[in-house]
Write a protein that holds these residues in place. Structure first.
Motif, PDB file in Angstrom:
ATOM      1  N   MET A   1       0.858  -1.185   0.000  1.00  0.00           N
ATOM      2  CA  MET A   1       0.000   0.000   0.000  1.00  0.00           C
ATOM      3  C   MET A   1       0.897   1.240   0.000  1.00  0.00           C
ATOM      4  SD  MET A   1      -3.168   0.844   2.573  1.00  0.00           S
ATOM      5  CE  MET A   1      -2.211   0.515   4.044  1.00  0.00           C
ATOM      6  N   ARG A   2       0.734   2.089  -1.017  1.00  0.00           N
ATOM      7  CA  ARG A   2       1.662   3.205  -1.189  1.00  0.00           C
ATOM      8  C   ARG A   2       0.893   4.510  -1.341  1.00  0.00           C
ATOM      9  NH1 ARG A   2       5.921   2.262  -5.805  1.00  0.00           N
ATOM     10  NH2 ARG A   2       6.486   0.672  -4.269  1.00  0.00           N
ATOM     11  N   SER A   3       1.453   5.576  -0.760  1.00  0.00           N
ATOM     12  CA  SER A   3       0.853   6.902  -0.885  1.00  0.00           C
ATOM     13  C   SER A   3       1.066   7.450  -2.288  1.00  0.00           C
ATOM     14  CB  SER A   3       1.478   7.850   0.145  1.00  0.00           C
ATOM     15  OG  SER A   3       1.115   9.197  -0.127  1.00  0.00           O
ATOM     16  N   ASP A   4       0.078   8.209  -2.768  1.00  0.00           N
ATOM     17  CA  ASP A   4       0.205   8.883  -4.059  1.00  0.00           C
ATOM     18  C   ASP A   4       0.842  10.260  -3.913  1.00  0.00           C
ATOM     19  OD1 ASP A   4      -1.068   6.789  -5.416  1.00  0.00           O
ATOM     20  OD2 ASP A   4      -3.056   7.607  -4.944  1.00  0.00           O
ATOM     21  N   LYS A   5       1.010  10.722  -2.679  1.00  0.00           N
ATOM     22  CA  LYS A   5       1.443  12.104  -2.454  1.00  0.00           C
ATOM     23  C   LYS A   5       2.891  12.207  -1.983  1.00  0.00           C
ATOM     24  CE  LYS A   5      -3.294  13.403  -1.256  1.00  0.00           C
ATOM     25  NZ  LYS A   5      -4.200  13.909  -0.189  1.00  0.00           N
ATOM     26  N   VAL A   6       3.330  11.260  -1.201  1.00  0.00           N
ATOM     27  CA  VAL A   6       4.699  11.260  -0.677  1.00  0.00           C
ATOM     28  C   VAL A   6       5.236   9.830  -0.774  1.00  0.00           C
ATOM     29  CG1 VAL A   6       4.542  13.255   0.868  1.00  0.00           C
ATOM     30  CG2 VAL A   6       3.738  11.036   1.656  1.00  0.00           C
ATOM     31  N   PRO A   7       6.569   9.655  -0.799  1.00  0.00           N
ATOM     32  CA  PRO A   7       7.137   8.294  -0.941  1.00  0.00           C
ATOM     33  C   PRO A   7       7.061   7.497   0.362  1.00  0.00           C
ATOM     34  CG  PRO A   7       8.896   9.907  -0.820  1.00  0.00           C
ATOM     35  CD  PRO A   7       7.615  10.689  -0.857  1.00  0.00           C
ATOM     36  N   VAL A   8       5.840   7.098   0.716  1.00  0.00           N
ATOM     37  CA  VAL A   8       5.584   6.334   1.931  1.00  0.00           C
ATOM     38  C   VAL A   8       4.808   5.070   1.560  1.00  0.00           C
ATOM     39  CG1 VAL A   8       4.517   6.321   4.209  1.00  0.00           C
ATOM     40  CG2 VAL A   8       5.521   8.428   3.346  1.00  0.00           C
ATOM     41  N   SER A   9       5.300   3.929   2.008  1.00  0.00           N
ATOM     42  CA  SER A   9       4.623   2.648   1.778  1.00  0.00           C
ATOM     43  C   SER A   9       4.305   1.984   3.101  1.00  0.00           C
ATOM     44  CB  SER A   9       5.515   1.721   0.937  1.00  0.00           C
ATOM     45  OG  SER A   9       5.794   2.288  -0.323  1.00  0.00           O
ATOM     46  N   TYR A  10       3.244   1.154   3.104  1.00  0.00           N
ATOM     47  CA  TYR A  10       2.811   0.480   4.326  1.00  0.00           C
ATOM     48  C   TYR A  10       2.687  -1.019   4.066  1.00  0.00           C
ATOM     49  CZ  TYR A  10       1.705   5.120   6.099  1.00  0.00           C
ATOM     50  OH  TYR A  10       1.792   6.426   6.512  1.00  0.00           O
ATOM     51  N   PHE A  11       3.124  -1.792   5.054  1.00  0.00           N
ATOM     52  CA  PHE A  11       3.063  -3.242   4.997  1.00  0.00           C
ATOM     53  C   PHE A  11       2.451  -3.766   6.289  1.00  0.00           C
ATOM     54  CE2 PHE A  11       6.679  -1.692   2.609  1.00  0.00           C
ATOM     55  CZ  PHE A  11       6.549  -2.332   1.385  1.00  0.00           C
ATOM     56  N   ASN A  12       1.453  -4.637   6.166  1.00  0.00           N
ATOM     57  CA  ASN A  12       0.807  -5.269   7.328  1.00  0.00           C
ATOM     58  C   ASN A  12       0.096  -4.263   8.229  1.00  0.00           C
ATOM     59  OD1 ASN A  12       1.783  -7.704   6.416  1.00  0.00           O
ATOM     60  ND2 ASN A  12       3.530  -7.757   7.812  1.00  0.00           N
ATOM     61  N   PHE A  13      -0.408  -3.185   7.630  1.00  0.00           N
ATOM     62  CA  PHE A  13      -1.214  -2.218   8.383  1.00  0.00           C
ATOM     63  C   PHE A  13      -2.683  -2.633   8.304  1.00  0.00           C
ATOM     64  CE2 PHE A  13       2.347   0.246   9.274  1.00  0.00           C
ATOM     65  CZ  PHE A  13       1.996   1.345  10.044  1.00  0.00           C
ATOM     66  N   TRP A  14      -3.526  -1.906   9.041  1.00  0.00           N
ATOM     67  CA  TRP A  14      -4.939  -2.256   9.126  1.00  0.00           C
ATOM     68  C   TRP A  14      -5.678  -1.937   7.826  1.00  0.00           C
ATOM     69  CZ3 TRP A  14      -2.502   0.941  12.791  1.00  0.00           C
ATOM     70  CH2 TRP A  14      -2.532   2.311  12.506  1.00  0.00           C
ATOM     71  N   ASP A  15      -6.760  -2.663   7.604  1.00  0.00           N
ATOM     72  CA  ASP A  15      -7.617  -2.409   6.450  1.00  0.00           C
ATOM     73  C   ASP A  15      -8.504  -1.199   6.722  1.00  0.00           C
ATOM     74  OD1 ASP A  15      -6.642  -4.659   5.111  1.00  0.00           O
ATOM     75  OD2 ASP A  15      -8.122  -5.978   6.067  1.00  0.00           O
ATOM     76  N   GLY A  16      -9.105  -0.688   5.654  1.00  0.00           N
ATOM     77  CA  GLY A  16     -10.097   0.374   5.817  1.00  0.00           C
ATOM     78  C   GLY A  16      -9.559   1.766   5.596  1.00  0.00           C
ATOM     79  N   GLN A  17      -8.245   1.917   5.431  1.00  0.00           N
ATOM     80  CA  GLN A  17      -7.649   3.217   5.153  1.00  0.00           C
ATOM     81  C   GLN A  17      -6.685   3.077   3.982  1.00  0.00           C
ATOM     82  OE1 GLN A  17      -5.970   4.257   9.110  1.00  0.00           O
ATOM     83  NE2 GLN A  17      -7.130   6.139   8.910  1.00  0.00           N
ATOM     84  N   SER A  18      -6.668   4.077   3.127  1.00  0.00           N
ATOM     85  CA  SER A  18      -5.643   4.130   2.093  1.00  0.00           C
ATOM     86  C   SER A  18      -4.355   4.653   2.718  1.00  0.00           C
ATOM     87  CB  SER A  18      -6.083   5.051   0.958  1.00  0.00           C
ATOM     88  OG  SER A  18      -6.078   6.409   1.395  1.00  0.00           O
ATOM     89  N   ALA A  19      -3.267   4.531   1.985  1.00  0.00           N
ATOM     90  CA  ALA A  19      -1.975   5.016   2.497  1.00  0.00           C
ATOM     91  C   ALA A  19      -2.024   6.505   2.799  1.00  0.00           C
ATOM     92  CB  ALA A  19      -0.865   4.702   1.498  1.00  0.00           C
ATOM     93  N   ASP A  20      -2.755   7.253   1.984  1.00  0.00           N
ATOM     94  CA  ASP A  20      -2.822   8.698   2.200  1.00  0.00           C
ATOM     95  C   ASP A  20      -3.672   9.073   3.404  1.00  0.00           C
ATOM     96  OD1 ASP A  20      -1.155   9.602   0.099  1.00  0.00           O
ATOM     97  OD2 ASP A  20      -2.738   9.203  -1.347  1.00  0.00           O
ATOM     98  N   GLU A  21      -4.460   8.138   3.903  1.00  0.00           N
ATOM     99  CA  GLU A  21      -5.300   8.416   5.069  1.00  0.00           C
ATOM    100  C   GLU A  21      -4.640   8.007   6.379  1.00  0.00           C
ATOM    101  OE1 GLU A  21      -9.813   7.866   3.326  1.00  0.00           O
ATOM    102  OE2 GLU A  21      -8.603   6.061   3.648  1.00  0.00           O
ATOM    103  N   ILE A  22      -3.549   7.278   6.319  1.00  0.00           N
ATOM    104  CA  ILE A  22      -2.886   6.810   7.533  1.00  0.00           C
ATOM    105  C   ILE A  22      -2.128   7.963   8.182  1.00  0.00           C
ATOM    106  CG2 ILE A  22      -1.115   5.229   8.425  1.00  0.00           C
ATOM    107  CD1 ILE A  22      -2.012   3.190   6.377  1.00  0.00           C
ATOM    108  N   TRP A  23      -2.178   8.010   9.479  1.00  0.00           N
ATOM    109  CA  TRP A  23      -1.657   9.121  10.278  1.00  0.00           C
ATOM    110  C   TRP A  23      -0.217   9.465   9.925  1.00  0.00           C
ATOM    111  CZ3 TRP A  23       2.019  10.374  13.904  1.00  0.00           C
ATOM    112  CH2 TRP A  23       1.738  11.403  14.810  1.00  0.00           C
ATOM    113  N   PHE A  24       0.615   8.470   9.725  1.00  0.00           N
ATOM    114  CA  PHE A  24       2.042   8.727   9.524  1.00  0.00           C
ATOM    115  C   PHE A  24       2.324   9.430   8.199  1.00  0.00           C
ATOM    116  CE2 PHE A  24       2.054   5.199  12.578  1.00  0.00           C
ATOM    117  CZ  PHE A  24       2.838   5.764  13.576  1.00  0.00           C
ATOM    118  N   THR A  25       1.498   9.213   7.190  1.00  0.00           N
ATOM    119  CA  THR A  25       1.675   9.926   5.927  1.00  0.00           C
ATOM    120  C   THR A  25       1.544  11.419   6.151  1.00  0.00           C
ATOM    121  OG1 THR A  25       0.806   8.049   4.670  1.00  0.00           O
ATOM    122  CG2 THR A  25       0.803  10.190   3.581  1.00  0.00           C
TER     123      THR A  25
END
Length: 316
Positions: A1-25
Motif C-alpha cells: 500500500m503506497r501513498s500517491d502524495k509522498v514516498p511512503v509505503s505500508y506493509f501489514n497495516f490495518w484495512d479500511g484506510q488508504s496510504a494517504d489516510e494513515i496518520w504517519f503519511t
C-alpha cells in the motif's frame, strides 16, 4: 500500500484506510521531511500480516540508505498471535525505528501509543494540542446526559474471549444498579447505536453517564484509545488496563473508575450507585479535570521526539 502524495509505503497495516489516510503519511508531510530530505523514502511495517514482508523488502531494497524502515504496532505484541513481533522488531537490524506501547530502552525505539494517533491529528501544532487537551480535560456538564451506562463490544474470539468474560462480569455487576445498554455485537440489548445514531459511537455515548471501556488485556504501558474515547464523549470511564496505571502523566486517575480483574469491586459498584442516584455528586465527579495539568506538554513532547527520531535517521 503506497501513498500517491509522498514516498511512503505500508506493509501489514490495518484495512479500511488508504496510504494517504494513515496518520504517519500526514506526519511525514506536515513536518516537512520531504523538503529537508528530497530523496527520502519511508516503509512502515505493522503486525497485521506475515513478518516475512520485511525480509522481502530487504531483498528488494538492500542498499538504499535513503529508505527508512519504521515499525509501528497498534496491537499488544505480547499476545501469542503476535509472537513474531514480541521484540517490537528490534531484533531486525534493518528496522531503523520501532514505535510501540512497551517501555523499552533502545536508541532505535520510541514509545508512541496508538491513542496519540486517535486523539491528535498528525499535523497538530502545539496550540492545537493544547486546545484538544483543554477540551478533553474540562467539559461542561449537560443535564440531558441521563442514560446510565453503555458497553460497545464486538463478538467473541479465541484472542478476546477471556476479556469478554470480564466485560460480562462488569455488566452483570452494574445491572444491579440499573440496566447497562450493550450496543455492540456482544450482549446486545439495544439497537439505538445503529438505528438512532447511525453507528456514530461518539454521539451515542453523549447520552450516557458511564462507559465500560477496559483494554483487551492488562499489560504495563498498553493503553489504547478506549479510555480517551470515553473521556472525549463525556462519559466517566469504567476501565481496566495497563495494570490500572494508564498514562499517569496524562490522565487524572481520580476521574476514572478502575475495575479490578478477579478482585473485589464492591466499592466501585457502590460508587457508581452513589453517582447515579445523586446528581450533585455526579456533577462534582464529572467536572473534575480529566487530564493532568501538563498533559498537553507531554503530548507535544511525544510529537517532538518522533520528529527528532526521524530527523536523526537521515542525519546519521
Amino acid at each position: 500500500m503506497r501513498s500517491d502524495k509522498v514516498p511512503v509505503s505500508y506493509f501489514n497495516f490495518w484495512d479500511g484506510q488508504s496510504a494517504d489516510e494513515i496518520w504517519f503519511t500526514d506526519f511525514v508531510r506536515s513536518r516537512g521531511f520531504m523538503e529537508k530530505y528530497p530523496r527520502a523514502k519511508f516503509a512502515f511495517f505493522s503486525t497485521l500480516g506475515n513478518i516475512s514482508l520485511l525480509r522481502t523488502d530487504e531483498l528488494l531494497c538492500p542498499f538504499s540508505r535513503h529508505r527508512k524502515r519504521i515499525f509501528f504496532t497498534g496491537e499488544n505484541v505480547h499476545y501469542d498471535a503476535f509472537h513474531d513481533y514480541a521484540q517490537n522488531m528490534l531484533d531486525y537490524k534493518h528496522i531503523n525505528l520501532s514505535l510501540g506501547f512497551d517501555h523499552v530502552e533502545d536508541e532505535r525505539y520510541l514509545r508512541f501509543p496508538i491513542w496519540l494517533l486517535e486523539m491528535f491529528p498528525a499535523n497538530s501544532s502545539q496550540e492545537d494540542v493544547k486546545r484538544i487537551c483543554e477540551k478533553l480535560s474540562h467539559q461542561k456538564y449537560d443535564e440531558q446526559r441521563n442514560r446510565f451506562c453503555a458497553l460497545v463490544a464486538g463478538g467473541g474470539s479465541g484472542l478476546l474471549s477471556e476479556h469478554l468474560v470480564m466485560r460480562k462480569s462488569i455488566v452483570d455487576s452494574l445491572n444491579i444498579v440499573s440496566t447497562v445498554d450493550c450496543a455492540g455485537r456482544f450482549l446486545r440489548n439495544t439497537e439505538d447505536l445503529q438505528t438512532v445514531f447511525h453507528d456514530n459511537k461518539a454521539e451515542f455515548l453523549k447520552h450516557y453517564k458511564f462507559f465500560i471501556c477496559p483494554e483487551n488485556i492488562s499489560v504495563d504501558g498498553y493503553v489504547t484509545e478506549k479510555v480517551f474515547h470515553s473521556i472525549g464523549s463525556g462519559c466517566i470511564p469504567i476501565y481496566n488496563g495497563s495494570l490500572n496505571n494508564p498514562e499517569p502523566d496524562v490522565l487524572n486517575h481520580d476521574a476514572i473508575l478502575f475495575w479490578e480483574k478477579d478482585g473485589d469491586n464492591s466499592q466501585l459498584i457502590k460508587k457508581v450507585e452513589e453517582l447515579w442516584n445523586n446528581p450533585k455528586l455526579y456533577k462534582e465527579f464529572f467536572e473534575q479535570p480529566r487530564l493532568q495539568p501538563n498533559a498537553a506538554e507531554v503530548v507535544i513532547e511525544y510529537f517532538n521526539a518522533l520528529e527528532k527520531k526521524i530527523n536523526d535517521l537521515f542525519k546519521s
